[in-house]
Structures are given as C-alpha cells and as structure tokens.
Scaffold this motif. Structure first.
Motif, PDB file in Angstrom:
ATOM      1  N   ILE A 222      -0.528  -1.954   5.032  1.00 16.42           N
ATOM      2  CA  ILE A 222       0.307  -2.708   4.085  1.00 16.42           C
ATOM      3  C   ILE A 222       0.389  -1.965   2.752  1.00 16.42           C
ATOM      4  N   ARG A 223      -0.742  -1.522   2.263  1.00 19.80           N
ATOM      5  CA  ARG A 223      -0.746  -0.807   0.982  1.00 19.80           C
ATOM      6  C   ARG A 223       0.142   0.436   1.034  1.00 19.80           C
ATOM      7  N   LEU A 224       0.229   1.041   2.229  1.00 22.18           N
ATOM      8  CA  LEU A 224       1.052   2.241   2.383  1.00 22.18           C
ATOM      9  C   LEU A 224       2.500   1.904   2.726  1.00 22.18           C
ATOM     10  N   ALA A 267      -0.313  -5.855  -0.764  1.00 19.00           N
ATOM     11  CA  ALA A 267       1.082  -5.554  -1.095  1.00 19.00           C
ATOM     12  C   ALA A 267       1.237  -5.227  -2.575  1.00 19.00           C
ATOM     13  N   VAL A 268       0.538  -5.985  -3.426  1.00 19.48           N
ATOM     14  CA  VAL A 268       0.578  -5.728  -4.869  1.00 19.48           C
ATOM     15  C   VAL A 268       0.000  -4.354  -5.170  1.00 19.48           C
ATOM     16  N   GLU A 310       8.468  -5.749   2.596  1.00 21.01           N
ATOM     17  CA  GLU A 310       9.782  -5.483   2.011  1.00 21.01           C
ATOM     18  C   GLU A 310       9.690  -5.358   0.497  1.00 21.01           C
ATOM     19  N   GLY A 311       8.748  -6.107  -0.081  1.00 17.44           N
ATOM     20  CA  GLY A 311       8.566  -6.058  -1.526  1.00 17.44           C
ATOM     21  C   GLY A 311       7.999  -4.738  -2.000  1.00 17.44           C
ATOM     22  N   ILE A 312       7.270  -4.032  -1.120  1.00 17.55           N
ATOM     23  CA  ILE A 312       6.695  -2.744  -1.506  1.00 17.55           C
ATOM     24  C   ILE A 312       7.784  -1.678  -1.569  1.00 17.55           C
ATOM     25  N   PHE A 313       8.598  -1.653  -0.529  1.00 21.09           N
ATOM     26  CA  PHE A 313       9.678  -0.662  -0.484  1.00 21.09           C
ATOM     27  C   PHE A 313      11.000  -1.393  -0.376  1.00 21.09           C
ATOM     28  N   PHE A 367       6.514  11.795  -5.096  1.00 21.22           N
ATOM     29  CA  PHE A 367       6.048  12.270  -3.787  1.00 21.22           C
ATOM     30  C   PHE A 367       4.527  12.394  -3.785  1.00 21.22           C
ATOM     31  N   ASN A 368       3.983  13.016  -4.836  1.00 17.57           N
ATOM     32  CA  ASN A 368       2.535  13.217  -4.903  1.00 17.57           C
ATOM     33  C   ASN A 368       1.774  11.894  -5.027  1.00 17.57           C
ATOM     34  N   ASP A 369       2.368  10.920  -5.726  1.00 15.89           N
ATOM     35  CA  ASP A 369       1.731   9.596  -5.825  1.00 15.89           C
ATOM     36  C   ASP A 369       1.528   8.993  -4.436  1.00 15.89           C
ATOM     37  N   TYR A 370       2.581   9.074  -3.618  1.00 20.87           N
ATOM     38  CA  TYR A 370       2.480   8.459  -2.291  1.00 20.87           C
ATOM     39  C   TYR A 370       1.523   9.248  -1.399  1.00 20.87           C
ATOM     40  N   LEU A 371       1.571  10.567  -1.462  1.00 23.91           N
ATOM     41  CA  LEU A 371       0.659  11.397  -0.683  1.00 23.91           C
ATOM     42  C   LEU A 371      -0.793  11.095  -1.060  1.00 23.91           C
ATOM     43  N   THR A 372      -1.058  10.965  -2.340  1.00 24.26           N
ATOM     44  CA  THR A 372      -2.415  10.657  -2.806  1.00 24.26           C
ATOM     45  C   THR A 372      -2.864   9.290  -2.327  1.00 24.26           C
ATOM     46  N   ARG A 373      -1.955   8.331  -2.353  1.00 25.43           N
ATOM     47  CA  ARG A 373      -2.285   6.977  -1.899  1.00 25.43           C
ATOM     48  C   ARG A 373      -2.692   6.997  -0.428  1.00 25.43           C
TER      49      ARG A 373
END
Length: 425
Positions: A222-224, A267-268, A310-313, A367-373
């Motif tokens: 979910i977080r991803l 999700a938050v 859906e709220g995340i993306f 991009f790097n934020d999501y990769l790090t997450r």
C-alpha cells in the motif's frame, strides 16, 4: 436480475418512505402500478378520493380506469418523462415511468385532480361517459369536492416526482450492483476455502504470527501504491481471517476494522491526503457497523482499500496511467540494481525528462524519492530476518554506502537500521 418487473425491482419500504413523504408534502394521491396498469400500492396512506372510489365501485367503470392507466403509462414509457392524461371520468393524472436498463417496469401514478372548477361542459361529458354504470347525481355531488390544482402546480409536482423516481431507480441499480458483488465475493470465498482444504491443513493458518507477516507485506504494498500486489495479498489475508475466526462475526469485524485502519495510515505514508483518508475511514467504520454477512465485510474493506490506493496515485491524465504503472513496476522488480532514471526511461522507450516530469506531476514525487521508498520497504522486510546483518541488507537493496543507507533509513523510519533490528530480537 432475472425477473424484470417493478415488484422485484423496488424496495417497498423505501418506496413508501420516499413517495409517502412526497404524498404528504403535496397532498396528492400516489400509486405504484405495473406494466398492465394494475395498482400495486397506494403510497402515503392517502386513499383515492370519494369521487374515484365511487367510479371504481362499478366493475365495468373500474375496467375503464385500468385501461386509462395502461394507455397513459405506455405513453410515458415512450418518452421517458411525466405524461399528463385525462381519465374517462375527467380527472387529471400524470404518470412517471420506471425504466431500468431500457426495460419498462411500470409507473408511479399521481394526481386525481381538476385543473379548473367543473363547468356545464365537464358535467355533460361526465354524464355521457358514465351514465350507463353510475348514478349521475351522485357523481355530480362528489365531483364538487374534488381538489383543484393549477397547471403550474401540477407541472411542478410532476417534475419533482420525476426527480424522485429517478433517484429511486438509481438507488436500486446501486443496490443490485452491490448484491452482485456480494454474490461474487461469496463464490470467491467458497472457492478459496475449498482450495485451501485441497492443498493445506487448517493448522497452517492458526498462528497469527504468519498472518501478521503477511499483513506487514500488504501494508508495504500500500505504501508503495502497488495495487495489484496489495489486492492479491488482501485476498489472502481475508481468507486467513475467515479461517482463523471460523466466520465468527464479532471477531471478524474487529480484525477488518483494524486492517482498514492500518491501511489508511499506510496510504498516508505513501502520499495520500491525510484528511481525506481519515474521512474515508470514518465513513467505513460507520458503514460496517451493522453488517451481518461475511461477504459484505470483505467487499466493503476491499472497496475502501482500493480508495486508499487511488488516493496515493491519483493520476490526473489517464493516458499516462500505463507509463507510470510500468515505471513503478520496473522499480519494484529492479530496486536492488544500480537503477537510474535513464535506465528506467530507456526501458519504457521515453526520454528521461518526460519520465521525471510524469513522476513529479502525476505521483507528486521524484524518481529517486520513489526508488528510495521501495528500497526502505524492502530493507524493513530483510532486517526482520536474523541471518541478515545491516551491512548485508544495505548491499541487498542497492546501497553501496552503509552510512548513507543508515541516514536514509532513519529519515523514513525514525531510527537507524541497527536500532530497528536490535528492537526485533
């Protein structure tokens, strides 16, 4: 819905509640009739007036009433709008059709009024059309007590009734869709349980420890914003809960509420709006309070978690949905490699600048934020395994520098990897 008729389509209690209130508010007589013009219900406890009751007291005259109704509701169905008509006894009535999936089910009949005071012409027509079956003097006496409604009032009432009936139809469509979803979920639950009996023993699912491990993995998805994996994992979690609780409603409800609450927070953390997530969770808690059926629990929790995802993306431009989804999946599958924006863009056959813009505009991160997450989520999973050291975890998720890994991990989790690992054992 196999039988398409008004009796199976409309909820009698809700019909009485809504149209009964309409009748009381307007003082108008309202009936629900089927396709043959036959009265199914008189709504709002407002019976037919004395005039109409007297007209219907004769069998042949009543057949004329039925014929008037049938002709009027067929005309209303042709145009799908209120249809005004004058019955054989001179009353002004209007019919509002009930149409579902282009199938005419029946109508709501309203009115039984006059648009003007009865004059000599009206009385002459009344005598001509009813003298064979009814006493004319009695008709003339009763017609004097009929309500008068102006054309403007009648049209306004018809327009309002049309809106109310459309609301009823849409509500019942929604109810039917929910019932279909519950039926499908019931079949899915049955299939899942039967498959488990074939391939596993119940003892395998008694331990909540295994369930909690799956739950942590689910929250990570979910977080991803990994909707596909999250939904597949959710299906497995719910089947686990059903097996563990043996379908006992109270315990199942507690676990489902807990799962929804954890999902809202995940999700938050993944980027969903906190206020909206909490509002959705509040509505869910209220909605699930009176649920009795197991499949309803599962349908509702699946729906609310899909809303969180859906709220995340929340993709503003649907044409970019495929590109962003493919980019996200590529990162999730290759996070441990020395992944770059250019390598991902090359894989998608787009320019690095375009991919970077998509992440910023559509996902509200780099991009790097999501990769790090993604890497931090995988690090959390690996640190729970005793055989992995912090250095090994750092290398396994794609960090060359252990100090930098510790700095990033602390930023996201709040403590260093070593402190986090030591707290687990």
């Amino acid at each position: 819905m196999t039988t398409k008729n008004i009796e199976t389509f409309l909820d009698p209690q809700y019909l009485e509640e809504i149209l009964g209130s309409f009748s009381k508010a307007t003082g108008l007589h309202i009936e629900a009739v089927n396709r043959k013009g036959e009265t199914l219900a008189i709504l709002g406890n407002k019976e037919r007036n004395d005039f109409c009751q007297y007209v219907r007291s004769n069998l042949k005259s009543e057949k004329k009433c039925l014929a008037s109704y049938k002709e009027a509701i067929l005309e209303a169905s042709k145009w799908n709008e209120p249809y005004f008509f004058r019955c054989h006894a001179g009353m002004i009535i209007w019919a509002v059709p009930i149409i579902f999936n282009n199938v005419f089910l029946g109508s709501i009949i309203c009115g039984q009024v006059l648009l003007w005071k009865p004059d000599e012409f009206f009385l002459r027509e009344l005598k001509k059309s009813n003298s064979k079956y009814l006493d004319v003097k009695t008709l003339e006496q009763k017609v004097k007590a009929l309500p008068i409604s102006s054309p403007e009032q009648s049209q306004a009432a018809a327009d309002m009734l049309f809106v109310v009936v459309n609301h009823l139809v849409k509500r019942n469509i929604h109810t039917l869709e929910e019932e279909t979803a519950y039926h499908q979920k019931r079949l899915q639950i049955k299939t899942d349980l039967e498959n488990r009996k074939k391939h596993h023993t119940n003892a395998e699912f008694i331990d909540y420890g295994k369930y909690l491990k799956k739950e942590r993995r689910f929250l990570s998805y979910i977080r991803l914003g990994d909707k596909t994996r999250a939904e597949n994992c959710l299906k497995d979690l719910l089947t686990d809960l059903l097996t563990k609780t043996a379908g006992e409603r109270t315990t199942l409800k507690v676990r489902v509420l807990e799962l929804a609450s954890l999902s809202s927070r995940a999700a938050v953390e993944g980027g969903a709006d906190p206020e909206r997530a909490m509002a959705i969770l509040k509505d869910f808690n209220t909605e699930i309070d009176n649920i009795e059926r197991v499949e309803e629990f599962f349908v509702k929790v699946h729906k609310v978690i899909s809303t969180f995802l859906e709220g995340i993306f929340n993709l503003a431009d649907k044409k970019h949905l495929s590109l962003v989804t493919n980019a996200r999946n590529f990162i999730i599958e290759n996070y441990y490699k020395p992944l770059t924006l250019k390598a991902t863009a090359d894989y998608l056959f787009i320019s690095p600048s375009h991919l970077s813009r998509l992440f910023r505009i559509e996902l509200d991160c780099t991009f790097n934020d999501y990769l790090t997450r993604v890497r931090v989520e995988k690090a959390v999973e690996l640190l729970k395994k005793p055989e992995y050291s912090v250095a090994q975890v750092s290398k396994a998720i794609g960090f060359k520098n252990q100090s930098y890994f510790a700095e990033i991990f602390r930023k996201y989790i709040g403590v260093t990897p070593l402190i986090y690992k030591n707290s687990l054992f």
